[in-house]
Design an enzyme around this catalytic site. Structure first.
Site, PDB file in Angstrom:
ATOM      1  N   GLY A 169       0.834  -1.203   0.000  1.00  0.00           N
ATOM      2  CA  GLY A 169       0.000   0.000   0.000  1.00  0.00           C
ATOM      3  C   GLY A 169       0.864   1.247   0.000  1.00  0.00           C
ATOM      4  O   GLY A 169       1.780   1.376   0.810  1.00  0.00           O
ATOM      5  N   GLY A 189      -0.291   4.559   0.200  1.00  0.00           N
ATOM      6  CA  GLY A 189      -0.956   5.765   0.692  1.00  0.00           C
ATOM      7  C   GLY A 189      -0.163   6.387   1.830  1.00  0.00           C
ATOM      8  O   GLY A 189       1.033   6.109   2.012  1.00  0.00           O
ATOM      9  N   ALA A 236      -0.189   6.108   5.200  1.00  0.00           N
ATOM     10  CA  ALA A 236       0.381   5.268   6.263  1.00  0.00           C
ATOM     11  C   ALA A 236       1.612   4.530   5.746  1.00  0.00           C
ATOM     12  O   ALA A 236       2.658   4.492   6.403  1.00  0.00           O
ATOM     13  CB  ALA A 236      -0.661   4.279   6.784  1.00  0.00           C
ATOM     14  N   GLY A 237       1.481   3.958   4.541  1.00  0.00           N
ATOM     15  CA  GLY A 237       2.589   3.200   3.970  1.00  0.00           C
ATOM     16  C   GLY A 237       3.806   4.082   3.715  1.00  0.00           C
ATOM     17  O   GLY A 237       4.938   3.716   4.049  1.00  0.00           O
ATOM     18  N   PHE A 274     -14.134  21.454  13.358  1.00  0.00           N
ATOM     19  CA  PHE A 274     -14.624  20.208  12.766  1.00  0.00           C
ATOM     20  C   PHE A 274     -15.588  19.563  13.748  1.00  0.00           C
ATOM     21  O   PHE A 274     -15.633  19.939  14.926  1.00  0.00           O
ATOM     22  CB  PHE A 274     -13.437  19.270  12.478  1.00  0.00           C
ATOM     23  CG  PHE A 274     -13.204  19.003  11.017  1.00  0.00           C
ATOM     24  CD1 PHE A 274     -13.081  20.042  10.115  1.00  0.00           C
ATOM     25  CD2 PHE A 274     -13.093  17.698  10.543  1.00  0.00           C
ATOM     26  CE1 PHE A 274     -12.852  19.788   8.763  1.00  0.00           C
ATOM     27  CE2 PHE A 274     -12.859  17.433   9.199  1.00  0.00           C
ATOM     28  CZ  PHE A 274     -12.743  18.471   8.299  1.00  0.00           C
ATOM     29  N   ASP A 288      -8.306  -4.967   0.423  1.00  0.00           N
ATOM     30  CA  ASP A 288      -7.461  -6.133   0.090  1.00  0.00           C
ATOM     31  C   ASP A 288      -6.613  -6.637   1.266  1.00  0.00           C
ATOM     32  O   ASP A 288      -6.461  -7.838   1.453  1.00  0.00           O
ATOM     33  CB  ASP A 288      -6.547  -5.787  -1.095  1.00  0.00           C
ATOM     34  CG  ASP A 288      -7.312  -5.149  -2.255  1.00  0.00           C
ATOM     35  OD1 ASP A 288      -8.483  -5.527  -2.450  1.00  0.00           O
ATOM     36  OD2 ASP A 288      -6.755  -4.285  -2.931  1.00  0.00           O
ATOM     37  N   GLN A 294     -18.217   3.889   9.100  1.00  0.00           N
ATOM     38  CA  GLN A 294     -18.667   5.289   9.152  1.00  0.00           C
ATOM     39  C   GLN A 294     -19.363   5.723   7.867  1.00  0.00           C
ATOM     40  O   GLN A 294     -18.858   5.483   6.774  1.00  0.00           O
ATOM     41  CB  GLN A 294     -17.468   6.212   9.389  1.00  0.00           C
ATOM     42  CG  GLN A 294     -17.865   7.685   9.425  1.00  0.00           C
ATOM     43  CD  GLN A 294     -16.790   8.555  10.043  1.00  0.00           C
ATOM     44  OE1 GLN A 294     -15.831   8.928   9.382  1.00  0.00           O
ATOM     45  NE2 GLN A 294     -16.925   8.834  11.322  1.00  0.00           N
ATOM     46  N   HIS A 339     -20.405   9.087   6.007  1.00  0.00           N
ATOM     47  CA  HIS A 339     -20.209  10.534   6.023  1.00  0.00           C
ATOM     48  C   HIS A 339     -21.548  11.185   5.715  1.00  0.00           C
ATOM     49  O   HIS A 339     -22.233  10.782   4.772  1.00  0.00           O
ATOM     50  CB  HIS A 339     -19.162  10.938   4.974  1.00  0.00           C
ATOM     51  CG  HIS A 339     -18.609  12.312   5.190  1.00  0.00           C
ATOM     52  ND1 HIS A 339     -19.354  13.452   4.961  1.00  0.00           N
ATOM     53  CD2 HIS A 339     -17.406  12.733   5.634  1.00  0.00           C
ATOM     54  CE1 HIS A 339     -18.605  14.511   5.257  1.00  0.00           C
ATOM     55  NE2 HIS A 339     -17.424  14.096   5.669  1.00  0.00           N
ATOM     56  N   GLU A 390     -16.477  17.841   5.558  1.00  0.00           N
ATOM     57  CA  GLU A 390     -17.017  18.380   6.805  1.00  0.00           C
ATOM     58  C   GLU A 390     -16.526  19.819   7.018  1.00  0.00           C
ATOM     59  O   GLU A 390     -17.155  20.613   7.712  1.00  0.00           O
ATOM     60  CB  GLU A 390     -16.517  17.486   7.952  1.00  0.00           C
ATOM     61  CG  GLU A 390     -17.094  17.744   9.301  1.00  0.00           C
ATOM     62  CD  GLU A 390     -16.756  16.595  10.255  1.00  0.00           C
ATOM     63  OE1 GLU A 390     -16.917  15.429   9.854  1.00  0.00           O
ATOM     64  OE2 GLU A 390     -16.340  16.866  11.382  1.00  0.00           O
ATOM     65  N   ARG A 393     -19.996  12.685  13.050  1.00  0.00           N
ATOM     66  CA  ARG A 393     -20.569  12.193  11.798  1.00  0.00           C
ATOM     67  C   ARG A 393     -21.702  11.196  11.992  1.00  0.00           C
ATOM     68  O   ARG A 393     -22.672  11.211  11.245  1.00  0.00           O
ATOM     69  CB  ARG A 393     -19.456  11.557  10.957  1.00  0.00           C
ATOM     70  CG  ARG A 393     -18.517  12.605  10.430  1.00  0.00           C
ATOM     71  CD  ARG A 393     -17.346  12.004   9.714  1.00  0.00           C
ATOM     72  NE  ARG A 393     -16.524  13.071   9.151  1.00  0.00           N
ATOM     73  CZ  ARG A 393     -15.327  12.889   8.620  1.00  0.00           C
ATOM     74  NH1 ARG A 393     -14.811  11.674   8.568  1.00  0.00           N
ATOM     75  NH2 ARG A 393     -14.649  13.902   8.121  1.00  0.00           N
ATOM     76  N   HIS A 399     -17.974   5.931   4.261  1.00  0.00           N
ATOM     77  CA  HIS A 399     -16.805   6.799   4.159  1.00  0.00           C
ATOM     78  C   HIS A 399     -15.537   6.194   4.761  1.00  0.00           C
ATOM     79  O   HIS A 399     -14.451   6.395   4.241  1.00  0.00           O
ATOM     80  CB  HIS A 399     -17.110   8.120   4.857  1.00  0.00           C
ATOM     81  CG  HIS A 399     -16.001   9.126   4.781  1.00  0.00           C
ATOM     82  ND1 HIS A 399     -15.529   9.599   3.574  1.00  0.00           N
ATOM     83  CD2 HIS A 399     -15.278   9.761   5.736  1.00  0.00           C
ATOM     84  CE1 HIS A 399     -14.564  10.486   3.802  1.00  0.00           C
ATOM     85  NE2 HIS A 399     -14.373  10.590   5.101  1.00  0.00           N
ATOM     86  N   GLU A 458      -5.861   3.071   7.781  1.00  0.00           N
ATOM     87  CA  GLU A 458      -7.269   2.661   7.829  1.00  0.00           C
ATOM     88  C   GLU A 458      -7.440   1.149   7.841  1.00  0.00           C
ATOM     89  O   GLU A 458      -8.407   0.637   8.410  1.00  0.00           O
ATOM     90  CB  GLU A 458      -8.043   3.262   6.647  1.00  0.00           C
ATOM     91  CG  GLU A 458      -9.549   3.040   6.751  1.00  0.00           C
ATOM     92  CD  GLU A 458     -10.357   3.742   5.669  1.00  0.00           C
ATOM     93  OE1 GLU A 458      -9.794   4.612   4.976  1.00  0.00           O
ATOM     94  OE2 GLU A 458     -11.552   3.438   5.542  1.00  0.00           O
ATOM     95  N   SER A 502      -8.319  10.808  10.704  1.00  0.00           N
ATOM     96  CA  SER A 502      -7.818   9.678   9.908  1.00  0.00           C
ATOM     97  C   SER A 502      -6.451   9.992   9.318  1.00  0.00           C
ATOM     98  O   SER A 502      -5.547   9.151   9.347  1.00  0.00           O
ATOM     99  CB  SER A 502      -8.801   9.291   8.811  1.00  0.00           C
ATOM    100  OG  SER A 502      -8.936  10.334   7.882  1.00  0.00           O
ATOM    101  N   LEU A 503      -6.274  11.203   8.782  1.00  0.00           N
ATOM    102  CA  LEU A 503      -4.940  11.569   8.291  1.00  0.00           C
ATOM    103  C   LEU A 503      -3.946  11.498   9.445  1.00  0.00           C
ATOM    104  O   LEU A 503      -2.816  11.032   9.295  1.00  0.00           O
ATOM    105  CB  LEU A 503      -4.958  12.976   7.683  1.00  0.00           C
ATOM    106  CG  LEU A 503      -5.753  13.139   6.385  1.00  0.00           C
ATOM    107  CD1 LEU A 503      -5.656  14.576   5.869  1.00  0.00           C
ATOM    108  CD2 LEU A 503      -5.277  12.175   5.320  1.00  0.00           C
TER     109      LEU A 503
END
Lengths: 581, 261
Positions: free
Chosen positions: A26, A28, A30-31, A134, A228, A247, A249, A262, A293, A358, A382, A398-399
């Site tokens: 992955g 993204g 985190a990876g 937020f 995956d 979740q 959204h 948001e 949310r 979401h 995630e 989450s970020l």
């Protein structure tokens, strides 16, 4: 230790065999955050991704990242403890409080580190990182880059890790994790451009594959978010955790379900039903549109079900009072999305929105260091569940989760690598042979079940029975349907065709995982006979701490059946209380 | 409506076009049409996609002879397309197939990159060019305790270029890229300019020198196709123009170079 010196990562005489100390599945946030620390520490790192890393779903994150920087403080002061409290309350007390404390304490440095790597954040008048309100947060704590925060962060990390020499295997779809002697020693992957199966020997393997939103009909997620990594974990009997907590959204664009951040409500947009009533005041009199949310999604769903939505099932998000300059300055991407995909200009017209899947709060069960229960296998972002989000994640967390736990897990791996012996190449080689023949067996010319019909039926079942509101009988029906789809998938075949860029084969592998993941969501949801956070049951409308203040654990047994267990929640910092906004 | 789609796979003597008919639904994008064709008519059709919301950059291709993102392009506007972006000509825009614009949408791979299969191109050259300009922030040190202080208007100028999604549409639209194998192209140069104007950089205002060559900034011929096709409103041609005028000024006053060091 390997005796033969390696001049490259390829294994002599084996074109499709590779070895690295750390393989990250992955590309993204985190990876790549993990890759950054690992490669900086001198680790030999490879990132395997089924798409180019910049096409990862992190790039679509809009509204921001939470950190108690206190830049927007006036008379009162934000703190990591306030951030932790908001997060725990937002989680409906299911988050592990030690993990939440760690994440919130490290949030300011996580943001500043990325800023120092070059990320361009929006600024306030004094030139400090701007922060916006937020949902569910006591302070304006969400740092942002207009409404393209994920894009800016991901591009920064991609630039950094590319420069540091991380090896990318792009358009490789991982088909199995390889275990040997009770450890994970690597994986096999389908090289999408040429159709061959490659083997990867690794001392450590990190799952960073993101969420599984595409098992739902309406989802804000990218088309690639098929969960995956969770399927890979299930297949080697690594436990998943809290899979029932999905979740929705509140504001996905009606029609395409593309996310409307948001941040729009953070900047002052309001929600209106078909009578023009600002209905959130009836559901969350204190926080109104900036309730968490799960609360806002339920309110919209209730308005629609009770006939106060518009035909087709939506309400309006009204940004018109914000004015064109502010929208252009802070929400330019939202204006572009609504113009491109709905033909609506939010400067002058309200935007039709409805709840859409979401985020997956659940995931591969990891401890606070990022270790799964299988030595050599780690997970972050995630696809993992520490848990810092519990039963409902706050926007902007989450970020933060990807950066903080990407880094923490890299640290864990760097330490563990000192005493992990490399696995055997022969085991990987055998796994490649086995996978090559398994995948060949998926193709056939005889007409069978259509994989896309199975996938669409799955999405509908999940939406109808495991959506914003749930109840026992409908979930039982849903589970039966999922199991029937699993049977039908066994009868399906990929049409025989050229090996290069064989999309039906990739889709088949994805859908196989999606059905498996759906079953764990269903079983965990049925077993939790209470309402908590995103899991709202009409037949059990109240939270039941006496029986259900615990994490759900789902493990796939050798025969493919799913077993459910429970594990305790780490409390301690904040007492468990009623949750009201 | 009909889609005339470029087809090629390894081993074929050359490319050909297939025509597919798809029932139009309101709001249908080219990506949605390709997905429908792949799932229901020809499973072998290959293309890339990910976000379907015009933020990831995976699905750039040549649609009605304009490089653009398939996911952002509505099909309803494409038959007898009136508002098509006007581009300076280059070979890939020549029509080589009997395309009936009154009934068909023409879908082809992004130009200037090798076709791997159907609409999938090899992006290696595009990303290799990006890496030649060293697309990494070089921080001014020591790091501040917290974030660097940056004025809002400086952020606005940076956003003009950080919004790039690296989809390659500009590269596929550039007449210079069609014939100059050494030209890094609009996206790489816009990215370089993004670092050049970053006030947090170690040597702000000097990174422009990295492409001060006949195949760098000076290879651009200002067709401005790049700026016209960018799905994110990025303006590489503006960056290139500014870089060139800054370089000219530096050369007029060579002392400035050492002064800023």
């Amino acid at each position: 230790m390997a005796v033969q010196p390696e001049t490259s990562h390829s294994v002599a005489g084996s074109p499709d065999m590779y070895r690295h100390e750390l393989v990250i599945i992955g590309g993204g946030l985190a990876g790549l955050r993990a890759a950054y620390d690992a490669v900086s520490a001198g680790t030999d790192v490879a990132v395997i991704s089924k798409v180019h890393p910049l096409r990862s779903h992190s790039v679509a994150a809009q509204g921001g990242i939470n950190a108690a920087l206190g830049n927007a403080d006036t008379t009162t002061h934000d703190s990591w403890e306030s951030h932790a409290f908001d997060t725990v309350k937002g989680s409906d007390y299911l988050a592990d409080q030690d993990a939440v404390a760690r994440m919130c304490r490290e949030a300011p440095s996580a943001v500043i580190e990325l800023e120092h790597m070059g990320t361009v954040f929006s600024r306030d008048e004094t030139g400090r990182i701007a922060q916006r309100p937020f949902g569910g947060a006591g302070y304006p704590r969400t740092c942002y880059a207009a409404d393209r925060t994920g894009h800016n962060l991901l591009h920064t990390l991609y630039q950094q890790v590319s420069a540091k020499g991380v090896r990318f295997y792009e358009e490789y779809f991982v088909t199995s994790l390889v275990t040997s002697g009770g450890s994970c020693t690597g994986c096999t992957a389908l090289c999408i451009p040429d159709g061959r199966i490659a083997g990867f020997l690794a001392k450590a393997t990190l799952l960073a594959t993101g969420g599984f939103g595409r098992i739902y009909e309406r989802s804000t997620n990218a088309l690639i978010n098929t969960g995956d990594g969770l399927h890979l974990a299930l297949e080697v009997s690594v436990p998943l955790k809290d899979m029932e907590f999905v979740q929705f959204h509140p504001t996905s664009l009606y029609g395409t379900n593309i996310l409307i951040t948001e941040g729009a409500r953070g900047e002052g947009a309001v929600l209106l039903n078909k009578d023009g009533e600002r209905f959130m005041k009836n559901y969350a009199p204190g926080a109104v549109e900036l309730a968490p949310r799960d609360v806002v999604a339920r309110a919209i769903e209730t308005e629609i079900r009770e006939g106060r939505g518009s035909p087709g099932g939506y309400v309006h998000l009204d940004l018109t009072s914000l004015g064109e300059p502010l929208i252009n300055d802070r929400l330019p991407g939202i204006r572009q999305i609504t113009l491109d995909f709905a033909g609506i200009d939010p400067v002058t017209s309200p935007v039709p929105v409805q709840p859409g899947q979401h985020y997956s709060m659940g995931g591969v069960d990891v401890d606070i260091s990022g270790r799964t229960r299988l030595p050599g296998l780690y997970a972050a972002g995630e696809c993992a569940c520490v848990s810092v989000h519990g039963a409902n994640r706050l926007g902007g967390n989450s970020l933060l989760d990807t950066l903080v736990f990407g880094k923490i897990t890299a640290g864990t791996i760097i330490g563990d690598l000192q005493h992990i012996e490399p696995g055997k190449l022969s085991v990987i080689r055998n796994a490649v042979l086995k996978e090559t023949s398994r995948i060949k067996g998926l193709s056939g010319n005889e007409p069978g079940e259509d994989i896309y019909q199975i996938r669409d039926a799955l999405k509908k079942t999940m939406m109808d029975n495991f959506g914003v509101y749930r109840d026992g009988p409908s979930m039982e029906t849903g589970l039966i349907e999922i199991l029937a789809l699993k049977d039908r998938l066994r009868q399906a075949r990929v049409p025989r065709m050229q090996a290069e860029f064989n999309l039906p084969l990739v889709h088949f592998l994805e859908i196989t995982g999606m059905v498996n993941i759906a079953e764990t969501v269903a079983r965990c949801a049925i077993a939790r006979k209470e309402s908590r956070g995103s899991h709202a049951r009409r037949d059990f409308p109240v939270r039941d701490d006496e029986h259900f203040l615990h994490h759900s654990i789902a493990v796939q047994a050798g025969d493919g059946s799913i077993n459910l267990l429970a594990s305790p929640v780490n409390l301690g910092m904040f007492p468990v209380k009623e949750r009201a906004y | 409506m009909k889609f005339r789609i470029f087809r090629y796979k390894q081993g074929d003597p050359g490319p050909h076009y297939d025509i597919f008919e798809v029932g139009e639904v309101p709001g249908m994008t080219v990506l949605a049409a390709l997905t429908t064709i792949q799932e229901q008519q020809d499973p072998g059709l290959s293309f890339r996609s990910s976000c379907r919301g015009a933020v990831c950059g995976a699905c750039a291709m040549l649609i009605n002879k304009v490089p653009r993102l398939a996911c952002r392009t509505q099909v309803r506007d494409l038959i007898n397309e009136k508002d098509r972006v006007h581009l300076s000509p280059y070979p890939a825009l020549e029509i080589t197939t009997p395309w009936d614009q009154a009934t068909e949408v023409l879908v082809e791979p992004l130009p200037h990159l090798p076709v791997l299969k159907d609409l999938v191109v090899d992006m290696k050259a595009f990303f290799d060019f990006l890496h030649t300009i060293d697309p990494v922030f070089h921080p001014g040190k020591p790091f501040p305790d917290k974030e660097y202080v940056v004025a809002q208007d400086a952020v606005k100028r940076l956003e003009q270029y950080t919004n790039c999604v690296l989809c390659g549409a500009c590269f596929g639209a550039c007449p210079v890229n069609s014939r100059n194998p050494d030209y890094p192209g609009p996206a790489a140069l816009a990215t370089l300019y993004r670092f050049h104007i970053d006030p947090r950089e170690r040597d702000p205002g000097l990174r422009v020198l990295a492409a001060d060559s006949g195949s760098g900034w000076w290879a651009c011929e200002f067709h401005t196709n790049c700026t016209r096709v960018c799905p994110k409103g990025v303006t590489p041609s503006v960056a290139i123009g500014r870089a060139r005028s800054e370089l000219k000024k530096m050369k007029e006053k060579p002392g400035r170079l050492t002064q800023d060091n």
